[in-house]
Write a protein that holds these residues in place. Sequence first.
Motif, PDB file in Angstrom:
ATOM      1  N   ASN A   1       0.839  -1.196   0.000  1.00 62.68           N
ATOM      2  CA  ASN A   1       0.000   0.000   0.000  1.00 62.68           C
ATOM      3  C   ASN A   1       0.878   1.252   0.000  1.00 62.68           C
ATOM      4  N   PRO A   2       1.339   1.684  -1.152  1.00 65.75           N
ATOM      5  CA  PRO A   2       2.238   2.846  -1.221  1.00 65.75           C
ATOM      6  C   PRO A   2       1.605   4.087  -0.614  1.00 65.75           C
ATOM      7  N   GLY A   3       0.291   4.146  -0.609  1.00 66.16           N
ATOM      8  CA  GLY A   3      -0.384   5.317  -0.058  1.00 66.16           C
ATOM      9  C   GLY A   3      -0.232   5.424   1.448  1.00 66.16           C
ATOM     10  N   ALA A   4       0.217   4.358   2.100  1.00 59.70           N
ATOM     11  CA  ALA A   4       0.397   4.390   3.550  1.00 59.70           C
ATOM     12  C   ALA A   4       1.785   4.879   3.943  1.00 59.70           C
ATOM     13  N   ILE A   5       2.633   5.120   2.958  1.00 60.67           N
ATOM     14  CA  ILE A   5       3.980   5.604   3.262  1.00 60.67           C
ATOM     15  C   ILE A   5       3.934   7.106   3.524  1.00 60.67           C
ATOM     16  N   ILE A   6       4.565   7.497   4.591  1.00 62.76           N
ATOM     17  CA  ILE A   6       4.562   8.922   4.946  1.00 62.76           C
ATOM     18  C   ILE A   6       5.200   9.715   3.810  1.00 62.76           C
ATOM     19  N   PRO A   7       4.528  10.760   3.315  1.00 58.61           N
ATOM     20  CA  PRO A   7       5.029  11.468   2.134  1.00 58.61           C
ATOM     21  C   PRO A   7       6.322  12.226   2.411  1.00 58.61           C
ATOM     22  N   LYS A   8       7.034  12.520   1.343  1.00 61.02           N
ATOM     23  CA  LYS A   8       8.308  13.218   1.473  1.00 61.02           C
ATOM     24  C   LYS A   8       8.143  14.716   1.239  1.00 61.02           C
ATOM     25  N   CYS A   9       7.073  15.096   0.523  1.00 59.13           N
ATOM     26  CA  CYS A   9       6.793  16.501   0.265  1.00 59.13           C
ATOM     27  C   CYS A   9       8.010  17.259  -0.262  1.00 59.13           C
ATOM     28  N   GLY A  10       8.764  16.622  -1.107  1.00 58.61           N
ATOM     29  CA  GLY A  10       9.887  17.306  -1.740  1.00 58.61           C
ATOM     30  C   GLY A  10      11.156  17.336  -0.909  1.00 58.61           C
ATOM     31  N   LEU A  11      11.071  16.857   0.342  1.00 58.94           N
ATOM     32  CA  LEU A  11      12.270  16.877   1.196  1.00 58.94           C
ATOM     33  C   LEU A  11      13.394  16.031   0.607  1.00 58.94           C
ATOM     34  N   ASP A  12      12.996  14.951  -0.109  1.00 56.57           N
ATOM     35  CA  ASP A  12      14.026  14.076  -0.662  1.00 56.57           C
ATOM     36  C   ASP A  12      14.873  14.818  -1.696  1.00 56.57           C
ATOM     37  N   LYS A  13      14.283  15.804  -2.393  1.00 52.93           N
ATOM     38  CA  LYS A  13      15.068  16.599  -3.343  1.00 52.93           C
ATOM     39  C   LYS A  13      16.166  17.348  -2.587  1.00 52.93           C
ATOM     40  N   LEU A  14      15.788  17.867  -1.428  1.00 56.60           N
ATOM     41  CA  LEU A  14      16.748  18.622  -0.612  1.00 56.60           C
ATOM     42  C   LEU A  14      17.890  17.742  -0.114  1.00 56.60           C
ATOM     43  N   PHE A  15      17.582  16.476   0.076  1.00 61.16           N
ATOM     44  CA  PHE A  15      18.578  15.581   0.659  1.00 61.16           C
ATOM     45  C   PHE A  15      19.138  14.603  -0.363  1.00 61.16           C
ATOM     46  N   GLY A  16      19.267  15.045  -1.588  1.00 57.24           N
ATOM     47  CA  GLY A  16      19.904  14.236  -2.629  1.00 57.24           C
ATOM     48  C   GLY A  16      19.232  12.884  -2.817  1.00 57.24           C
ATOM     49  N   ASP A  17      17.923  12.892  -2.963  1.00 55.16           N
ATOM     50  CA  ASP A  17      17.170  11.672  -3.236  1.00 55.16           C
ATOM     51  C   ASP A  17      17.361  10.583  -2.201  1.00 55.16           C
ATOM     52  N   SER A  18      17.573  10.991  -0.964  1.00 58.32           N
ATOM     53  CA  SER A  18      17.771  10.000   0.089  1.00 58.32           C
ATOM     54  C   SER A  18      16.482   9.207   0.325  1.00 58.32           C
ATOM     55  N   PRO A  19      16.566   7.886   0.474  1.00 58.05           N
ATOM     56  CA  PRO A  19      15.367   7.084   0.721  1.00 58.05           C
ATOM     57  C   PRO A  19      14.853   7.271   2.148  1.00 58.05           C
ATOM     58  N   TRP A  20      15.696   7.823   3.025  1.00 61.18           N
ATOM     59  CA  TRP A  20      15.329   7.865   4.442  1.00 61.18           C
ATOM     60  C   TRP A  20      14.394   9.013   4.786  1.00 61.18           C
ATOM     61  N   ILE A  21      14.572  10.088   4.076  1.00 60.91           N
ATOM     62  CA  ILE A  21      13.917  11.312   4.553  1.00 60.91           C
ATOM     63  C   ILE A  21      12.426  11.306   4.237  1.00 60.91           C
ATOM     64  N   ASN A  22      11.633  11.792   5.200  1.00 59.45           N
ATOM     65  CA  ASN A  22      10.224  12.120   4.949  1.00 59.45           C
ATOM     66  C   ASN A  22       9.803  13.158   5.980  1.00 59.45           C
ATOM     67  N   ILE A  23       8.524  13.482   5.979  1.00 59.94           N
ATOM     68  CA  ILE A  23       8.127  14.606   6.840  1.00 59.94           C
ATOM     69  C   ILE A  23       7.973  14.210   8.309  1.00 59.94           C
ATOM     70  N   SER A  24       8.344  12.976   8.643  1.00 61.85           N
ATOM     71  CA  SER A  24       8.105  12.537  10.023  1.00 61.85           C
ATOM     72  C   SER A  24       8.850  13.398  11.041  1.00 61.85           C
ATOM     73  N   ILE A  25      10.065  13.826  10.694  1.00 55.38           N
ATOM     74  CA  ILE A  25      10.808  14.624  11.673  1.00 55.38           C
ATOM     75  C   ILE A  25      10.064  15.932  11.959  1.00 55.38           C
ATOM     76  N   LEU A  26       9.407  16.464  10.931  1.00 61.02           N
ATOM     77  CA  LEU A  26       8.642  17.702  11.138  1.00 61.02           C
ATOM     78  C   LEU A  26       7.436  17.432  12.040  1.00 61.02           C
ATOM     79  N   ILE A  27       6.776  16.297  11.774  1.00 65.31           N
ATOM     80  CA  ILE A  27       5.620  15.937  12.605  1.00 65.31           C
ATOM     81  C   ILE A  27       6.041  15.803  14.063  1.00 65.31           C
ATOM     82  N   THR A  28       7.166  15.127  14.290  1.00 63.30           N
ATOM     83  CA  THR A  28       7.557  14.885  15.685  1.00 63.30           C
ATOM     84  C   THR A  28       7.969  16.169  16.385  1.00 63.30           C
ATOM     85  N   VAL A  29       8.665  17.056  15.662  1.00 65.88           N
ATOM     86  CA  VAL A  29       9.031  18.331  16.285  1.00 65.88           C
ATOM     87  C   VAL A  29       7.765  19.087  16.674  1.00 65.88           C
ATOM     88  N   LEU A  30       6.789  19.045  15.782  1.00 65.91           N
ATOM     89  CA  LEU A  30       5.521  19.693  16.068  1.00 65.91           C
ATOM     90  C   LEU A  30       4.883  19.103  17.331  1.00 65.91           C
TER      91      LEU A  30
END
Lengths: 370, 512
Positions: A187-216
């Motif tokens: 279910n690819p739709g269940a993967i937390i979206p990257k919202c373009g963050l991966d572009k910022l981090f050189g197409d890293s597979p690790w990055i997504n918006i979770s760190i932003l959610i947790t800081v919030l």
Amino acid sequence: MNQKRKPLSQNATLIGVLASLLSILIGLVLGFVLLVVLNPGAALEGMTQMLTKGVSNLSSFSQVLYQAAPLMMCGLSVGFAYKTGLFNIGAPGQYTMGVFFALLFAIQFQMPWFVCLLAAMVGGAAWGVFPGLFKALFNVNEVITSIMFNWIGMYLVNLLIANMPVMLASAWGASNSDRTAALSSANPGAIIPKCGLDKLFGDSPWINISILITVLLAIVVWVVLQKTTFGYELKACGLNRDASQYAGINAKRNVVLSMVIAGGLAGAGGGIYYLAGTVQYVIEKAILGMGFDGIAVALLANSHPIGAIFSSLFVSYLQVGGSAMQPNYSPETTDIVIAVIIYLAAFALLMRGVITKALSRRKEKEASGK
Amino acid sequence: MAEDFVIEMLNITKEFPGIKANDDITLQLRRGEIHALLGENGAGKSTLMSVLFGLYQPEKGVIKKDGKEVRIKDPNDANRLGIGMVHQHFKLVECFTVLDNIILGVESTKMGFLQKDAARKKVMALSEKYGLRVDPDALVEDISVGMQQRVEILKMLYRDNDILIFDEPTAVLTPQEIDELMEIMRGFKAEGKSILFITHKLNEIMAVADRCTVLRKGRYMGTVDIADTTKEELSRMMVGRNVQFVVDKKPCEPGDNILEVENLVVPSRIHKNNAVKGVSFNVRAGEIVCVAGIEGNGQSELVFGVTGLEKATCGRIRLCGQDITNARIRDRSKAGMSHIPEDRHKHGLVLDYTLGQNLVLQRYWQPQFQNHGFIRSGEVQKYADRLIQEYDIRSGQGAATIARSMSGGNQQKAIIAREIDKDPQLLVAVQPTRGLDVGAIEFIHKQLVAERDAGRAVLLVSLELDEVMNLSDRILVMYEGEIVGEFDPRTTTVEELGLYMAGGKKQKEGQA
Ligand SMILES: Nc1ncnc2c1ncn2[C@@H]1O[C@H](COP(=O)(O)OP(=O)(O)OP(=O)(O)O)[C@@H](O)[C@H]1O
Ligand SMILES: [Mg+2]
């Protein structure tokens, strides 16, 4: 009011920061000594790896963020409970429940990621209810029930997943049936979206918006504890149960609520980690360590929610660095070294006293030298 | 050498954030004297004694023992110099036995094992010699405050201390226990021990002390010989004005019943029997009803039952006509009940909260202080500042001071301010002036009378007969969980009350 400048020895913030830095430094030195003892040839390289890996390239840095997110949630969970007078050693169990609920909604029910994340919170919260109820109704120490519920949670999740064929990887085109399906195929739709963050981090597979959610979420927890009547009540219960009873605060309700919220936070941590789509839940015989690491995160942050943001980044940074030392040192060794560093970092409080004393002694000398 | 001083504290200065607790204070203790230390709440008495005991390091000043300068870095140093201290708030390990508490820190061991037999012998011998009755095997959490204090005293004696510091030892004692303590102190003096004695009760100073040093707002006001001074002069020295010891009261004009208690039964927390055995009484608007009795005769439990800290097993309680027998504490508070609790550290304060946070402990949920669940900190601050001003609550940093760092008397003032300002229909006050200086007592007594004159009902529990006679409009005497008599303070005497309190007499059931 006299607005005299405070002497150095009374500037609490500065001393606090200084103390933390100094303790970390001592920890690093001790960790290095350990490396030298275990494998002298590789020690220098190993230590350098450990300290620089996290910022050596964008991919590693994104990995630091990726791991920091669930750590932060577990740290928030333990820290929140602690502020209200409870020691939530049940974070690992609540975390596991969160994982299960997230994956259940993702794979079995094919829900979008935010529903899965909410489900994870609910799952963790449900696992916090029991220790909370036992404590409130029968005055059973939450540490004991939490530890039991860690094991119950783990085996229950194992049992459920093993008996839900749809959940397993084998149902989605893979061969192994000892783990849950990869979200990318299930279910690819269940993967937390990257919202373009991966572009910022050189197409890293690790990055997504979770760190932003947790800081919030960390900020939300801080606001709840610091600014609301609910937080006022919770902390009052934690600091002095008799006085809170005297003030008409419903201490029993608050104990349960506090454990539920702590559970929800740890559960969200589990959801966030497994909804990144990079790991699958393997039916295991050991409790997932993330919840326990949350204790270290909370300890380093002195249970402060905002502090947990930084301490989780620190712990995650060490862990990523540690994994880079792997060929020369076994994972267990790096764990020990990391533990030594964290342990000493926690001495910051002690160090604070030492620094204050040293500073005031210097002041005394200056005064008498004049 | 002109005078024989065991301890000299010369020009001591000790600062805390926002306040100079001790400002150039000098205190000289003669060998074998009882030296009283007097001063308002927050004057710096406890701080000065803590400096002597090594808990605080002064910024300036020297301490001399037998004329030689010494440095006291911690209580162990103090101990080696023979200095012992009984703190204002006791420092005992609750879950340890009495004996363990006494030997804690100076245990004698043999190959790592505790040698308690010798210790027990020594403790029992000391206990016998000075008449300090204790049960060595009881847990501290189970024993009375009086016995806890005897344990603290035995701790000093066990360490062979001969300079004894007593920080407000009598604040928590019953009048009988106070007399005993005075006797014990005289005994110490006769043996050549030197005593520093803090108290707010001028009678006690007049009774046992040889000299008295007075502090005001952290500064040294002087030392006087008790033989040529009076209570009035002492209090003037201490607060800078004349203090009224008796409050002026208009005659009481009671109105409707505010509190009605019928046949109330409350279980005891200590033993299996009931502590309150079917008590009935009422308190009307515009009167102060005082419950007198010797400590431990059910007064505390009676208050627990009325305020809801303990469930009543039988009986009925009505507040302003509303049945509150099983009401939650918050609802009782909403119905108009305020409560100044007996134990300020256990119930009255969240010690690690700030003074401001503590002042809204009973009201933080009211619309005035919160908006959709968010605390209006500006309002809290304003409110706290007003109470601090009105009730003269002294502390280093105003509303932002952590309650734990405040002086005992000022903690008490904070609680009183909070409870009176709630504008209650019924004010339940247990030992409200415990630990207050004479000036503050005068002020609080006036406040209580003002409440009564404003048509409020006041239920006062006090162990001090002076206070009882002085304030009350009606006196109920409790003995062994029952009300054994009701008196009018204008027609009764302290002696008569004493007789009933001791259980020697009992009135016929005459009241409704
Ligand atoms: N640890 C501390 N930190 C900060 N301020 C303190 C501390 N201890 C005492 N103070 C402040 O120093 C002042 C003197 O306090 P101290 O306890 O010595 O008063 P006291 O004379 O014993 O009063 P009381 O009769 O009420 O016991 C008070 O204003 C108090 O707020
Ligand atoms: Mg004091």
